[in-house]
Design an enzyme around this catalytic site. Structure first.
Site, PDB file in Angstrom:
ATOM      1  N   ASP A  94      -5.991  36.985  21.753  1.00  0.00           N
ATOM      2  CA  ASP A  94      -5.790  37.920  22.484  1.00  0.00           C
ATOM      3  C   ASP A  94      -4.935  38.049  23.298  1.00  0.00           C
ATOM      4  OD1 ASP A  94      -9.182  38.811  22.870  1.00  0.00           O
ATOM      5  OD2 ASP A  94      -8.947  36.706  22.289  1.00  0.00           O
ATOM      6  N   GLU A  95      -4.455  36.779  24.494  1.00  0.00           N
ATOM      7  CA  GLU A  95      -3.252  37.237  25.021  1.00  0.00           C
ATOM      8  C   GLU A  95      -2.476  36.467  24.154  1.00  0.00           C
ATOM      9  OE1 GLU A  95      -5.705  36.284  26.895  1.00  0.00           O
ATOM     10  OE2 GLU A  95      -6.879  37.943  28.339  1.00  0.00           O
ATOM     11  N   HIS A 114       3.849  38.777  15.659  1.00  0.00           N
ATOM     12  CA  HIS A 114       2.532  39.294  14.882  1.00  0.00           C
ATOM     13  C   HIS A 114       3.638  39.864  13.409  1.00  0.00           C
ATOM     14  CE1 HIS A 114       3.073  42.953  17.354  1.00  0.00           C
ATOM     15  NE2 HIS A 114       3.309  43.202  16.695  1.00  0.00           N
ATOM     16  N   CYS A 164      -6.815  34.908  13.571  1.00  0.00           N
ATOM     17  CA  CYS A 164      -6.346  34.494  14.615  1.00  0.00           C
ATOM     18  C   CYS A 164      -4.968  34.004  14.375  1.00  0.00           C
ATOM     19  CB  CYS A 164      -7.660  34.531  15.592  1.00  0.00           C
ATOM     20  SG  CYS A 164      -8.239  32.683  14.568  1.00  0.00           S
ATOM     21  N   GLN A 179      -9.720  30.097  12.841  1.00  0.00           N
ATOM     22  CA  GLN A 179     -10.687  28.697  12.508  1.00  0.00           C
ATOM     23  C   GLN A 179     -11.956  29.239  13.231  1.00  0.00           C
ATOM     24  OE1 GLN A 179      -8.914  25.117  13.530  1.00  0.00           O
ATOM     25  NE2 GLN A 179      -8.479  24.446  11.357  1.00  0.00           N
ATOM     26  N   ARG A 232     -12.079  32.365  16.133  1.00  0.00           N
ATOM     27  CA  ARG A 232     -11.929  34.310  16.278  1.00  0.00           C
ATOM     28  C   ARG A 232     -11.546  35.361  15.426  1.00  0.00           C
ATOM     29  NH1 ARG A 232      -6.955  34.690  20.327  1.00  0.00           N
ATOM     30  NH2 ARG A 232      -6.086  32.557  19.439  1.00  0.00           N
TER      31      ARG A 232
END
Length: 156
Positions: free
Chosen positions: A42-43, A49, A83, A87, A89
Protein backbone atom coordinates in the site's frame (compact mmCIF):
# COMPACT_ATOMS: atom_id res chain seq x y z
CA UNK A 1 -16.22 -42.56 -6.39
CA UNK A 2 -14.62 -41.34 -3.15
CA UNK A 3 -11.19 -41.41 -4.83
CA UNK A 4 -12.46 -39.19 -7.66
CA UNK A 5 -13.89 -36.68 -5.16
CA UNK A 6 -10.61 -36.61 -3.21
CA UNK A 7 -8.58 -36.19 -6.41
CA UNK A 8 -10.83 -33.30 -7.46
CA UNK A 9 -10.43 -31.64 -4.02
CA UNK A 10 -6.65 -32.02 -4.22
CA UNK A 11 -6.58 -30.55 -7.74
CA UNK A 12 -8.64 -27.56 -6.63
CA UNK A 13 -6.44 -27.02 -3.58
CA UNK A 14 -3.30 -27.10 -5.73
CA UNK A 15 -4.79 -24.59 -8.17
CA UNK A 16 -5.36 -22.19 -5.27
CA UNK A 17 -1.73 -22.41 -4.07
CA UNK A 18 0.68 -20.43 -6.20
CA UNK A 19 4.32 -21.47 -6.12
CA UNK A 20 7.16 -19.20 -5.03
CA UNK A 21 9.83 -17.72 -7.25
CA UNK A 22 13.25 -16.62 -5.97
CA UNK A 23 14.69 -13.16 -6.51
CA UNK A 24 17.36 -14.72 -8.74
CA UNK A 25 14.72 -16.42 -10.90
CA UNK A 26 12.72 -13.21 -11.22
CA UNK A 27 15.84 -11.18 -12.10
CA UNK A 28 16.43 -13.64 -14.94
CA UNK A 29 12.94 -13.39 -16.46
CA UNK A 30 11.61 -9.97 -15.47
CA UNK A 31 12.37 -8.40 -18.86
CA UNK A 32 10.21 -10.84 -20.78
CA UNK A 33 6.98 -9.41 -22.18
CA UNK A 34 4.91 -12.18 -20.60
CA UNK A 35 6.11 -11.52 -17.04
CA UNK A 36 4.14 -9.08 -14.87
CA UNK A 37 5.17 -8.05 -11.37
CA UNK A 38 2.17 -7.19 -9.19
CA UNK A 39 3.14 -5.15 -6.12
CA UNK A 40 0.32 -5.23 -3.57
CA UNK A 41 1.99 -3.04 -0.96
CA UNK A 42 0.00 0.00 0.00
CA UNK A 43 1.71 3.22 1.13
CA UNK A 44 4.92 1.21 1.49
CA UNK A 45 5.09 1.05 -2.34
CA UNK A 46 6.38 4.60 -2.36
CA UNK A 47 10.08 4.83 -1.62
CA UNK A 48 11.13 2.14 -4.08
CA UNK A 49 9.68 -0.74 -6.07
CA UNK A 50 10.71 -3.33 -8.64
CA UNK A 51 11.24 -1.77 -12.07
CA UNK A 52 8.11 -2.25 -14.18
CA UNK A 53 5.95 -3.39 -11.26
CA UNK A 54 2.24 -2.68 -11.37
CA UNK A 55 0.92 -1.17 -8.15
CA UNK A 56 -2.30 -2.92 -7.05
CA UNK A 57 -2.69 -1.94 -3.37
CA UNK A 58 -3.97 -4.68 -1.10
CA UNK A 59 -6.38 -2.22 0.55
CA UNK A 60 -8.38 -2.01 -2.70
CA UNK A 61 -7.37 -5.34 -4.26
CA UNK A 62 -10.73 -7.10 -3.87
CA UNK A 63 -12.53 -4.14 -5.38
CA UNK A 64 -10.29 -4.24 -8.48
CA UNK A 65 -9.85 -8.02 -8.69
CA UNK A 66 -12.22 -8.58 -11.59
CA UNK A 67 -10.51 -5.89 -13.71
CA UNK A 68 -7.15 -7.53 -13.15
CA UNK A 69 -8.59 -10.95 -13.93
CA UNK A 70 -10.23 -9.72 -17.13
CA UNK A 71 -6.93 -8.25 -18.26
CA UNK A 72 -4.76 -11.29 -17.57
CA UNK A 73 -6.97 -14.42 -17.50
CA UNK A 74 -6.37 -15.31 -21.14
CA UNK A 75 -3.01 -13.56 -21.55
CA UNK A 76 -0.70 -16.52 -20.97
CA UNK A 77 1.36 -14.19 -18.77
CA UNK A 78 3.08 -15.09 -15.52
CA UNK A 79 2.01 -12.78 -12.70
CA UNK A 80 4.45 -12.47 -9.80
CA UNK A 81 2.76 -11.12 -6.68
CA UNK A 82 4.64 -9.62 -3.76
CA UNK A 83 4.41 -7.32 -0.76
CA UNK A 84 7.15 -6.24 1.64
CA UNK A 85 7.97 -9.76 2.87
CA UNK A 86 5.53 -11.90 0.82
CA UNK A 87 4.18 -13.33 4.03
CA UNK A 88 0.69 -11.84 4.16
CA UNK A 89 -0.57 -9.39 1.56
CA UNK A 90 1.25 -10.84 -1.47
CA UNK A 91 0.25 -14.48 -0.88
CA UNK A 92 -3.30 -13.49 0.10
CA UNK A 93 -3.82 -11.43 -3.05
CA UNK A 94 -2.26 -14.17 -5.22
CA UNK A 95 -4.67 -16.74 -3.76
CA UNK A 96 -7.65 -14.41 -4.14
CA UNK A 97 -6.68 -13.86 -7.77
CA UNK A 98 -6.43 -17.61 -8.42
CA UNK A 99 -9.75 -18.28 -6.70
CA UNK A 100 -11.40 -15.58 -8.79
CA UNK A 101 -9.92 -17.04 -11.97
CA UNK A 102 -11.10 -20.57 -11.16
CA UNK A 103 -14.60 -19.33 -10.36
CA UNK A 104 -15.11 -16.83 -13.20
CA UNK A 105 -12.51 -17.55 -15.90
CA UNK A 106 -12.48 -21.30 -16.45
CA UNK A 107 -9.52 -22.35 -18.57
CA UNK A 108 -7.51 -19.20 -17.91
CA UNK A 109 -3.99 -19.30 -19.32
CA UNK A 110 -2.06 -17.07 -16.94
CA UNK A 111 0.06 -18.43 -14.12
CA UNK A 112 0.59 -16.98 -10.67
CA UNK A 113 3.73 -16.98 -8.52
CA UNK A 114 4.81 -15.23 -5.32
CA UNK A 115 8.19 -13.53 -4.90
CA UNK A 116 9.98 -15.32 -2.06
CA UNK A 117 11.09 -12.80 0.57
CA UNK A 118 9.13 -9.97 -1.09
CA UNK A 119 10.46 -6.51 -1.81
CA UNK A 120 12.62 -6.66 1.32
CA UNK A 121 14.71 -9.51 -0.15
CA UNK A 122 14.73 -7.83 -3.57
CA UNK A 123 15.92 -4.56 -2.08
CA UNK A 124 18.55 -6.30 0.02
CA UNK A 125 19.91 -8.03 -3.08
CA UNK A 126 19.96 -5.06 -5.46
CA UNK A 127 20.16 -1.85 -3.39
CA UNK A 128 23.95 -1.90 -3.06
CA UNK A 129 24.54 -3.14 -6.59
CA UNK A 130 26.00 -0.94 -9.31
CA UNK A 131 22.89 -1.97 -11.26
CA UNK A 132 20.41 -0.74 -8.65
CA UNK A 133 18.54 1.47 -11.15
CA UNK A 134 17.98 -1.55 -13.39
CA UNK A 135 16.13 -3.39 -10.60
CA UNK A 136 14.68 -0.77 -8.20
CA UNK A 137 12.67 2.24 -9.40
CA UNK A 138 11.78 5.44 -7.56
CA UNK A 139 14.20 4.81 -4.73
CA UNK A 140 15.17 7.99 -2.86
CA UNK A 141 18.85 8.97 -2.84
CA UNK A 142 19.01 8.36 0.90
CA UNK A 143 16.84 5.28 1.03
CA UNK A 144 16.20 3.27 4.13
CA UNK A 145 15.94 -0.50 4.15
CA UNK A 146 12.99 -2.47 5.41
CA UNK A 147 9.33 -1.63 5.81
CA UNK A 148 7.94 1.75 4.96
CA UNK A 149 4.46 2.41 6.39
CA UNK A 150 4.04 -1.36 6.78
CA UNK A 151 0.91 -3.19 7.85
CA UNK A 152 -0.61 -6.64 7.46
CA UNK A 153 -3.66 -7.26 5.26
CA UNK A 154 -6.84 -8.08 7.15
CA UNK A 155 -8.39 -11.49 6.55
CA UNK A 156 -11.75 -11.54 4.80
Amino acid sequence: RLRAVLDDCMRQAMEQQPSYISIEELAGIMWRDEVRVIDVRDEDFFGGHIVGARHCPSASFKMNLDYLAQEFAQSGDTLIFHCMYSQSRGPTCARLFLQHLSKHFEGSSCSVRILKGGFDAWEERWAKSAEVDRYIADRPAEATFGPKNFYTMEAS
